[in-house]
Design a protein around this motif. Structure first.
Motif, mmCIF file in Angstrom:
data_model
loop_
_atom_site.group_PDB
_atom_site.id
_atom_site.type_symbol
_atom_site.label_atom_id
_atom_site.label_comp_id
_atom_site.label_asym_id
_atom_site.label_seq_id
_atom_site.Cartn_x
_atom_site.Cartn_y
_atom_site.Cartn_z
ATOM 1 N N ARG A 82 0.854 -1.514 0.092
ATOM 2 C CA ARG A 82 0.101 -0.217 0.121
ATOM 3 C C ARG A 82 1.162 1.149 0.082
ATOM 4 N N ARG A 85 2.336 1.747 -3.660
ATOM 5 C CA ARG A 85 0.863 2.419 -4.700
ATOM 6 C C ARG A 85 1.194 4.093 -4.230
ATOM 7 N N ASP A 86 0.802 4.602 -2.488
ATOM 8 C CA ASP A 86 1.008 5.751 -2.289
ATOM 9 C C ASP A 86 2.248 6.339 -2.984
ATOM 10 N N GLN A 87 3.010 5.995 -3.075
ATOM 11 C CA GLN A 87 4.402 6.525 -3.327
ATOM 12 C C GLN A 87 4.585 7.501 -1.921
ATOM 13 N N ASP A 88 4.222 6.425 -0.345
ATOM 14 C CA ASP A 88 4.475 7.107 0.475
ATOM 15 C C ASP A 88 6.326 6.518 0.980
#
Length: 190
Positions: A82, A85-88
């Motif tokens: 996740r 995907r969120d580029q966090d």
């Protein structure tokens, strides 16, 4: 810091002492505290240690894991996927650490788990460099790499787990080495 976080000074001091003990902050003679520099000269020893721990902990997890361990590992992998995907980037760093620490825990050797957790924590700043080398857009192949590790652990395939642990460490080391040593000078005609 006490004012900023609306806390008393005692827990702030205790946290700074702990961070200094872990080598993450340095207390200066005038009692100021700063974030410690990354010791680039110690990187080869760090890379040796973390590579060995990726291998050992993944091997042991393949041999000793329980269904409950697999559930914890998968939950951390879902969090990591996740964050990717969120580029966090900060989320990737935290969840990657938890993913690998849960693999170490599944190996059932508390000494290895403790050592690996320490190395993972020390490596968090390097992971920030690592993810920034991808502009925080980590390729999906690294999520897949984690999935392959889980599959080897689930299947109790010790040799594959070892190989995947080594490969995982190698690609991280290579990317960081490339980032640090890359010649980025601009050749400007004068």
């Amino acid at each position: 810091m006490a004012e900023r976080f609306a806390m008393s000074r005692t827990p702030i001091r205790e946290a700074l002492v702990r961070l200094a003990g872990d080598g993450l902050v340095t207390t200066l003679p005038n009692r100021s505290t700063v974030v410690s520099n990354i010791d680039f000269l110690s990187l080869p020893a760090f890379f040796d240690a973390i590579t060995l721990m990726y291998r050992v902990t993944t091997r042991l997890a393949a041999r000793n894991r329980t269904p409950e361990d697999l559930a914890v590992i998968r939950a951390h992998q879902a969090d990591f996927a996740r964050a990717v995907r969120d580029q966090d980037a900060l989320g990737m760093i935290a969840t990657n650490r938890d993913f690998h620490a849960s693999i170490a825990d599944a190996g059932k050797n508390p000494y290895y788990a403790s050592l690996f957790a320490r190395l993972l924590d020390e490596g968090r700043r390097l992971l920030r460099l690592y993810y920034s080398s991808y502009a925080d857009k980590l390729p999906e192949e690294f999520v897949t790499e984690h999935e392959e590790m889980i599959r080897a652990i689930e299947n109790q395939d010790i040799d594959t787990a070892d190989r995947l642990g080594a490969t995982h460490a190698d690609q991280i080391v290579l990317q960081i080495r490339t980032l640090i040593a890359e010649d980025r000078r601009e050749h400007i005609p004068l």
